[in-house]
Scaffold this active site. Structure first.
Site, PDB file in Angstrom:
ATOM      1  N   LYS A  40     -12.683  41.013 -59.932  1.00  0.00           N
ATOM      2  CA  LYS A  40     -12.123  42.350 -59.743  1.00  0.00           C
ATOM      3  C   LYS A  40     -13.120  43.401 -60.219  1.00  0.00           C
ATOM      4  O   LYS A  40     -13.402  44.370 -59.509  1.00  0.00           O
ATOM      5  CB  LYS A  40     -10.820  42.433 -60.554  1.00  0.00           C
ATOM      6  N   ARG A 111      -6.437  45.727 -67.045  1.00  0.00           N
ATOM      7  CA  ARG A 111      -6.190  44.644 -66.079  1.00  0.00           C
ATOM      8  C   ARG A 111      -7.080  43.470 -66.374  1.00  0.00           C
ATOM      9  O   ARG A 111      -8.222  43.623 -66.770  1.00  0.00           O
ATOM     10  CB  ARG A 111      -6.500  45.138 -64.653  1.00  0.00           C
ATOM     11  N   GLY A 120      -1.244  36.706 -60.279  1.00  0.00           N
ATOM     12  CA  GLY A 120      -0.092  36.597 -61.164  1.00  0.00           C
ATOM     13  C   GLY A 120      -0.352  35.847 -62.447  1.00  0.00           C
ATOM     14  O   GLY A 120       0.549  35.665 -63.250  1.00  0.00           O
ATOM     15  N   MET A 122      -2.452  36.588 -64.963  1.00  0.00           N
ATOM     16  CA  MET A 122      -2.601  37.366 -66.179  1.00  0.00           C
ATOM     17  C   MET A 122      -2.007  38.736 -65.977  1.00  0.00           C
ATOM     18  O   MET A 122      -1.723  39.145 -64.869  1.00  0.00           O
ATOM     19  CB  MET A 122      -4.046  37.405 -66.531  1.00  0.00           C
ATOM     20  N   ARG A 384     -10.879  42.038 -52.502  1.00  0.00           N
ATOM     21  CA  ARG A 384     -11.344  40.669 -52.715  1.00  0.00           C
ATOM     22  C   ARG A 384     -11.243  39.920 -51.406  1.00  0.00           C
ATOM     23  O   ARG A 384     -10.531  40.349 -50.498  1.00  0.00           O
ATOM     24  CB  ARG A 384     -10.513  39.964 -53.790  1.00  0.00           C
ATOM     25  N   HIS A 502       5.159  37.109 -54.614  1.00  0.00           N
ATOM     26  CA  HIS A 502       4.523  36.002 -55.326  1.00  0.00           C
ATOM     27  C   HIS A 502       4.642  34.704 -54.540  1.00  0.00           C
ATOM     28  O   HIS A 502       3.670  33.993 -54.307  1.00  0.00           O
ATOM     29  CB  HIS A 502       5.153  35.845 -56.714  1.00  0.00           C
ATOM     30  N   SER A 810     -21.059  -2.000 -47.395  1.00  0.00           N
ATOM     31  CA  SER A 810     -20.071  -0.932 -47.417  1.00  0.00           C
ATOM     32  C   SER A 810     -19.549  -0.840 -48.836  1.00  0.00           C
ATOM     33  O   SER A 810     -19.094  -1.849 -49.396  1.00  0.00           O
ATOM     34  CB  SER A 810     -18.940  -1.239 -46.435  1.00  0.00           C
ATOM     35  N   CYS A 877     -16.252   2.977 -47.930  1.00  0.00           N
ATOM     36  CA  CYS A 877     -14.947   2.880 -47.280  1.00  0.00           C
ATOM     37  C   CYS A 877     -13.775   2.964 -48.252  1.00  0.00           C
ATOM     38  O   CYS A 877     -12.663   2.623 -47.913  1.00  0.00           O
ATOM     39  CB  CYS A 877     -14.861   1.590 -46.469  1.00  0.00           C
ATOM     40  N   TYR A 897     -22.786   6.513 -43.399  1.00  0.00           N
ATOM     41  CA  TYR A 897     -21.450   6.974 -42.997  1.00  0.00           C
ATOM     42  C   TYR A 897     -20.455   6.845 -44.140  1.00  0.00           C
ATOM     43  O   TYR A 897     -20.711   6.137 -45.124  1.00  0.00           O
ATOM     44  CB  TYR A 897     -20.948   6.172 -41.778  1.00  0.00           C
TER      45      TYR A 897
HETATM   46  P1  ADP Z   1      -3.227  41.524 -60.108  1.00  0.00           P
HETATM   47  O1  ADP Z   1      -4.473  40.833 -60.495  1.00  0.00           O
HETATM   48  O2  ADP Z   1      -1.999  40.790 -60.451  1.00  0.00           O
HETATM   49  O3  ADP Z   1      -3.286  42.038 -58.718  1.00  0.00           O
HETATM   50  P2  ADP Z   1      -3.937  44.151 -60.993  1.00  0.00           P
HETATM   51  O4  ADP Z   1      -4.775  44.258 -62.209  1.00  0.00           O
HETATM   52  O5  ADP Z   1      -4.644  44.290 -59.708  1.00  0.00           O
HETATM   53  O6  ADP Z   1      -3.145  42.801 -61.064  1.00  0.00           O
HETATM   54  O7  ADP Z   1      -2.853  45.269 -61.146  1.00  0.00           O
HETATM   55  C1  ADP Z   1      -1.530  45.159 -60.813  1.00  0.00           C
HETATM   56  C2  ADP Z   1      -1.083  46.391 -60.049  1.00  0.00           C
HETATM   57  O8  ADP Z   1      -1.359  47.577 -60.732  1.00  0.00           O
HETATM   58  C3  ADP Z   1      -1.752  46.488 -58.719  1.00  0.00           C
HETATM   59  O9  ADP Z   1      -0.791  46.768 -57.751  1.00  0.00           O
HETATM   60  C4  ADP Z   1      -2.710  47.617 -58.862  1.00  0.00           C
HETATM   61  O10 ADP Z   1      -2.889  48.287 -57.670  1.00  0.00           O
HETATM   62  C5  ADP Z   1      -2.026  48.496 -59.902  1.00  0.00           C
HETATM   63  N1  ADP Z   1      -3.020  49.239 -60.682  1.00  0.00           N
HETATM   64  C6  ADP Z   1      -3.969  48.701 -61.443  1.00  0.00           C
HETATM   65  N2  ADP Z   1      -4.762  49.657 -61.974  1.00  0.00           N
HETATM   66  C7  ADP Z   1      -4.298  50.832 -61.535  1.00  0.00           C
HETATM   67  C8  ADP Z   1      -4.700  52.192 -61.704  1.00  0.00           C
HETATM   68  N3  ADP Z   1      -5.763  52.507 -62.446  1.00  0.00           N
HETATM   69  N4  ADP Z   1      -3.990  53.154 -61.100  1.00  0.00           N
HETATM   70  C9  ADP Z   1      -2.919  52.812 -60.332  1.00  0.00           C
HETATM   71  N5  ADP Z   1      -2.474  51.564 -60.120  1.00  0.00           N
HETATM   72  C10 ADP Z   1      -3.161  50.572 -60.716  1.00  0.00           C
HETATM   73 MG    MG Z   2      -4.471  43.162 -58.022  1.00  0.00          MG
HETATM   74 MG    MG Z   3      -0.411  40.916 -61.862  1.00  0.00          MG
END
Ligand code: ADP
Ligand code: MG
Ligand code: MG
Length: 921
Positions: A40, A111, A120, A122, A384, A502, A810, A877, A897
């Protein structure tokens, strides 16, 4: 390209740089720095360099995480204090705000972000920096007091959950903050949380803080710096929480990678109705279709879209229309209640569409974006490479090749061989589906067909799976706690949540059939029932899912194998172009052989003749042979078996045409053919016209303390040469028969479980003598080869003595693994899982070849074998033949093979191509 700050020349120590900033079109990092900055963080830096609008921020490196884990919180906070202060100052300067200011506060998100995305896994804290003072500043500055208090209540809730540990422990418990919100909504008589007023939100903030104090005995921290340290520590802690560990072990991510922390200035999708937040994909993650798509919510923040709180709207008009059709919503209602972004904010939409194209071209891969619109201004928060189904993976690779975005080699390398499995997965039987009854419809979240018994809890899915019961995991919505259960269920059904919920994201990642957001379904966890339209389904009832249409069916519906489509064929053809290693199949019947041929197998690498003895009436003469008192008795029974075997081989040879067919002589310990229950034994006694006692005595005689190391393999052919004679006769006569039909066949006769050179030679002499006898009888010859399976360490060591007499080796790596480790395959389940959990083993050595030990022996045998016979043909094999990492190993040690089960043939072919491409670089 790593930028390392140089210390002044006279400095004694070079300080590690722990923080990298980005913002305003500049960044200290870039996309190549994923190991240090996490995926990220590296991409946020890269987008800044590209001039994509991204809120400024900084990344705390994965090295800081490692230091945190090793030396603890205090040490790390001290180590990064100065850099963190500079980082915040950098944000304040760009944003024109101040951290913790009561007039114009800087708010930030904290984040997590590891090298590869772990959805999901962390936790994220948004709106950090708010307290009773700052909220007033935010309110006055924005002129939106409702927004300010909404942000505050979100912050207290997330911080309470993530940092202060209020997140519910048990699956039956709800988030305590959500309970309070629900109570408030009920009191106010509103359905959605965006209908709560400023004063409602103020009350909620107070209630939340009280709840935290009550539960933890601690006051909610008001100092933003303390908040920041708490959140950063929580991200580092979360690297080691259980769900992150489960995800890592499911996906083979090493513990030592650590996570980075991204600190970023907040932008507000919940500012007003001219604001929104959403998720977008540059192509369809389910089908691979080249169609920009995604979902958003007006006046919302963060994960509202994926949490399934309100029904999200579609980004494009086309997507919106398709969605409405699936959801059976009229065009009028759609336009009125769920218009697309393209319709309501056309300019922002155009900007977003331009950015998605630019990012996809830049990364030359399908992107998954997160964006927020603050009062009409677009911000990108993440990009990503998007997760996708196996089918989408193939289609996108082939499309991008056709579009000139990537070259052939990249296309071949783009597809994860494991994921091909999904394309070969079942669909519903077309006749069975016609009479099936649809009980509900949800979103086609992850394609494929699944049928199974309803369970409501992930643990149940796990325990039922242990008993080989197919399940459909039915949930209101899933959460990361459900991962393990989701991975073993046949399909997943949720009542809430959209295409980016999710459940949907994770299921696509796993290549598992999933229907999400089937709103008509009511789940009662306590009663363990699901009700649809007055019809109740209990735990254990059968239902079926079509993940490609979103349909949910009553009852069990037969599934069948899919047809192999155009893009798949193209990819396979490309793969063959770059492959050196051939792929054969393990097949014992013409049907399996035909399937493998369709999948592109280049011959049979292993035909296990014993499998032919189990079918139907054959088992009777087989048992007679085993239980016979003497050679004459054995020969009488073998004569009957000859008829069957010859017929079987004819079938195989005809199916395989002029491709090689390797046939292994009888291998397993004989007791495997004998019934162990008295009823079965009585039946044999009757058949053979002897008493039950005679049979029992003979069975007693056959008993071995350790059958896997006992009377089996070539030891059978040496002690009972008549068995080898019969099998060779069946093979050679069948070969002569099909030769008459104009089919060129070269049978390869394989002697199993050799450890002494003389064992092999003895069997070889017997095979040759038998063949010569038949040639004389028929006055006709056929070409054939003799080789051996290398599956004992001794055979590997003496390869140069065996090979001069052999056409081929083999590697039977199942037995070789068993004997090299000394692990009995039948008993390994008692300790292997524990070894894997404790990290004593990185992977199950029966699944993925142990390259150093078992692989070392293979390497020795390859070298010595070729030294003794430069024309020796070499194959593998064991089960490993269908495992991509093992295929890569086979390529590197120079095998000719690999052979694997029919359904793994495409996987092995792609893995073989990737092995040559990777090793050529
Ligand atoms: P995940 O890895 O679970 O996607 P993120 O770190 O991307 O978690 O963040 C979760 C949510 O918070 C995402 O929807 C992201 O767009 C939002 N978010 C993160 N940072 C900001 C920010 N600086 N301003 C507004 N929304 C944010
Ligand atoms: Mg995200
Ligand atoms: Mg999250």
């Amino acid at each position: 390209m790593m930028t390392q700050t140089m210390a002044p020349k006279d400095a004694k120590t070079v300080k590690t740089k722990y923080i990298y900033t980005f913002g305003d079109g500049n960044a200290e990092g870039n996309a190549q720095m994923k190991n240090l900055l996490g995926g990220k963080g590296a991409n946020l830096c890269e987008m800044n360099r590209l001039g994509v609008p991204v809120p400024p921020g900084f990344v705390i490196t994965t090295e800081a995480c490692t230091r945190y884990t090793e030396k603890g919180r205090e040490d790390l906070m001290e180590a990064i204090r100065e850099e963190m202060e500079q980082g915040i100052a950098h944000l304040e300067q760009i944003m024109g705000t101040r951290f913790g200011d009561r007039e114009n506060p800087l708010l930030i998100s904290v984040r997590s972000g590891a090298r590869v995305s772990m959805p999901g896994m962390m936790d994220t804290v948004l709106n950090l920096g708010l307290n009773d003072d700052a909220v007033e500043g935010l309110s006055q500055r924005s002129g939106e007091s409702r927004f300010a208090w909404d942000a505050y209540r979100r912050f207290v809730q997330m911080y309470g959950d993530v940092v202060m540990g209020l997140k519910p422990e048990s699956k039956e418990d709800e988030d305590p903050f959500e309970v309070l919100i629900d109570e408030m909504k009920k009191k106010r008589g509103v359905a959605n949380d965006n209908q709560l007023t400023t004063s409602d939100l103020k009350k909620l903030v107070l209630q939340f803080k009280e709840l935290i104090l009550q539960r933890t005995g601690e006051e909610f921290p008001t100092d933003p710096w303390e908040q920041l340290q708490g959140a950063v520590s929580a991200v580092f802690e979360s690297w080691n929480n259980e769900r992150a560990q489960v995800y890592r072990s499911l996906n083979g991510i090493p513990e030592h990678w650590g996570t980075a922390v991204n600190v970023q200035a907040m932008v507000y999708g919940n500012l007003n109705d001219n604001s929104a937040t959403g998720v977008a994909f540059t192509r369809d993650a389910g089908t691979g279709e080249d169609l920009f798509n995604g979902e958003f919510l007006v006046n919302a923040q963060g994960e509202d879209v994926v949490a399934g709180i309100r029904t999200p709207q579609q980004i494009t008009l086309e997507g919106s229309r398709r969605w409405a059709e699936l959801a059976k919503i009229t065009e009028e209602v759609r336009r009125e209640k769920y218009p697309s972004l393209e319709e309501i904010m056309p300019e922002v939409y155009r900007e977003l569409a331009a950015i998605e194209t630019r990012l996809e071209n830049h990364y030359a891969d399908m992107q998954d974006l997160e964006f927020t619109i603050q009062d009409g201004k677009l911000w990108i928060l993440q990009t990503r490479n998007g997760k996708r189904t196996g089918a989408a993976m193939v289609k996108i690779a082939v499309d991008m090749l056709n579009q000139g975005m990537i070259d052939e080699k990249t296309a071949v390398l783009r597809v994860d061989p494991h994921r091909l499995d999904e394309l070969l997965h079942p669909v519903f039987d077309p006749t069975a589906i016609k009479s099936a009854n649809v009980i509900a419809k949800g979103l086609p979240a992850s394609p494929g067909a699944a049928t199974g018994q309803v369970v409501f809890f992930a643990d149940d899915a796990e325990s039922w799976a242990e008993n080989n019961k197919p399940t459909i995991l039915v949930r209101m919505e899933t959460s990361p706690e459900d991962l393990r259960g989701m991975s073993v269920a046949k399909g997943i059904l949720t009542a809430r949540g959209g295409m980016t919920s999710h459940a949907a994201v994770v299921a696509r990642g796993m290549g598992k059939c999933c229907v999400s957001g089937a709103g008509a379904i009511h789940v009662d966890y306590r009663a363990r029932t699901m009700t649809v339209d007055g019809q109740t389904f209990r735990e254990g009832d059968w239902i079926s899912l079509n993940g490609s249409t979103g349909e949910v069916y009553e009852g069990r519906i037969i599934t069948q194998e899919p047809a192999l489509s155009g893009d798949f064929g193209k990819l396979m053809k490309l793969a063959d172009k770059y492959t050196r290693l051939e792929v054969r199949t393990n097949a014992d019947t013409p049907e399996d052989a035909a399937t493998a041929l369709r999948f592109g197998a280049r011959g049979i690498g292993l035909c296990r003749t014993e499998h032919m003895f189990f079918e139907g009436e054959r088992i009777i003469p087989m048992r007679e042979m085993i239980l016979a008192a003497d050679e004459t008795g054995r020969r009488t029974a073998l004569d009957k078996l000859l008829v069957f075997q010859r017929e079987d081989f004819r079938g195989l040879f005809e199916t395989m045409h002029d491709l090689p067919v390797t046939i292994r002589l009888l291998d397993p310990p004989l007791h495997e053919f004998i019934p162990h229950d008295e009823a079965g034994q009585r039946e044999i006694a009757d058949d053979m016209g002897v008493s039950l006692e005679v049979i029992k005595d003979k069975i007693e005689e056959l008993k071995e303390a350790n059958p896997m190391m006992g009377h089996r393999g070539c030891r059978l052919g040496i002690t009972y040469p008549e068995i080898t004679e019969m099998q060779v006769r069946a093979i050679i006569e069948a070969a002569l028969d099909v030769k008459m039909k104009g089919i060129r066949v070269i049978p390869e006769i394989m002697v199993p479980l050799v450890s002494k050179v003389k064992e092999f030679e003895a069997q070889k002499n017997l095979i040759e003598a038998t063949a010569e006898t038949i040639f004389a009888e028929r006055n006709e010859r056929v070409e054939y080869q003799i080789g051996t399976m290398v599956e004992t360490p001794r055979a590997a060591m003496l390869a140069d003595y065996i090979s001069p007499n052999a056409h081929f080796f083999s590697f039977g790596t199942n037995d070789l693994t068993q004997m090299t480790f000394g692990y009995s395959r039948d008993d390994a389940s008692k300790f292997l899982p524990i070894y894997l959990k404790q990290g004593l083993l990185d992977h199950d050595p029966f699944e993925e070849i142990d390259q150093y030990g078992v692989g070392g022996l293979v390497q020795i045998a390859v070298e010595r074998g070729r030294k003794g016979n430069p024309n020796l043909s070499l194959g593998l094999c064991g089960e490993h033949g269908g495992n991509p990492a093992s295929v890569d190993f086979c390529h590197r040690v120079g095998l000719d093979y690999v052979s694997c089960s029919p359904y793994r043939v495409p996987i092995a072919r792609l893995a073989a191509a990737q092995a040559s491409l990777k090793n050529e670089k």
